[in-house]
Write an enzyme that holds these catalytic residues in place. Sequence first.
Site, short mmCIF file in Angstrom:
data_model
loop_
_atom_site.label_atom_id
_atom_site.label_comp_id
_atom_site.label_asym_id
_atom_site.label_seq_id
_atom_site.Cartn_x
_atom_site.Cartn_y
_atom_site.Cartn_z
CG ASP A 67 -0.26 -0.36 2.52
OD1 ASP A 67 0.99 -0.32 2.57
OD2 ASP A 67 -0.96 -0.66 3.49
CG ASN A 136 -8.46 -1.43 12.08
OD1 ASN A 136 -7.57 -2.13 11.59
ND2 ASN A 136 -8.83 -0.28 11.53
CD GLU A 143 -8.29 1.12 7.89
OE1 GLU A 143 -8.14 0.14 8.65
OE2 GLU A 143 -7.77 2.23 8.12
#
Length: 263
Positions: A67, A136, A143
Site C-alpha cells: 500500500d 482493527n 480497513e
Amino acid sequence: MQVVILESPEAVAEYGAHIFIRHLQKKPQAVLGLATGSTPVALYQKLIQANQQGDISFQDVTTYNLDEYLGLAGDHPQSYRYFMNQQLFDHIDINKANTFVPPGSASNPILACDEYEQMIEQSGGIDIQLLGIGRNGHIGFNEPSSGLLSRTRVKTLTQATIDDNARFFSADEYQPHLSITMGIGTIQDSQQVVLLATGSGKADAIYRTVEGPMSASCPASALQMHQNAVIVIDEEAAAQLEHKEFYKHIERENQTLLAQLGY
Ligand code: PGA
C-alpha cells in the site's frame, strides 16, 4: 493457518526472516510482497544482514508493496516508498527498477490500481506476501468492511488507523486519509502469506483473525481461507487465543517432522 507462537519480538522477526531466506535460496527470481509499519523492520534488518553476508541475493528479485498513501510522492519522507528505500532497498543488492510500491501521486489513481494488478500478474504472481496487522484487523490498508475478494483500489482510512499512524507525522504536517492498497483478494492470490504481530495491542486482532468468524469486520480473518498462511506472533499477541497450547503442540510436531525429513 499455521500459528507460530514465540517468546519475543526478536524470535518473531527471526522466524519470519528465515521463511524469506529459505525461499530466496531456492528461488533467486522470487516475487515478494512487502509491508511497511514498525513490525517488519526487524525482519528487514535480518534480510539485510543475510544479503551482506552473501547468504542471499536480491539481484533477480521483484517486490510489490501492499500500500501507499494517496497524495504522497515517493520522495516524501512519510511515503511508504521512502520507508522501503530507507529500511530495506538502500541496503541490499536489489535493482530498484524491480521494486514496486503503489503510486501515491498517480494522476489517475483508479487506473493506477488496475495497472498495479496487471503488473503483479505479469510478474507471475507473488510467492510470499509479508503482512503486519492493524489493531482493527486491517491488512494492507484494507480497513474493516473491506470486501473479502477486493482487488487493488483506493481506500479511505479509518480514524483509528489515522490516529495509530499519527506518530510518524509532525503536528503541522499533512496526514493523508486516503490510500491505494492491494485488496484482500490480491493478498489471497499469493502462494504464501506470512503475518507478523507482536505486543498486547494486537492480541484482540489476532484472536479475531485466528479464532473469530471470517468477517469483513476483521479483514485479516479472510486468511482463514488462504491455502498457506503462517501467523507468527509473540506471547503477548497470542494472549487471547483459546487454543494456544494446541498451536504450540502442532508447531513442535512440525519441527520434529521437518528435522526427520532433513529440512
Ligand atoms: P505496525 O502496523 O507494524 O506499525 O503495528 C501494522 C499495520 O498497521 O498493518
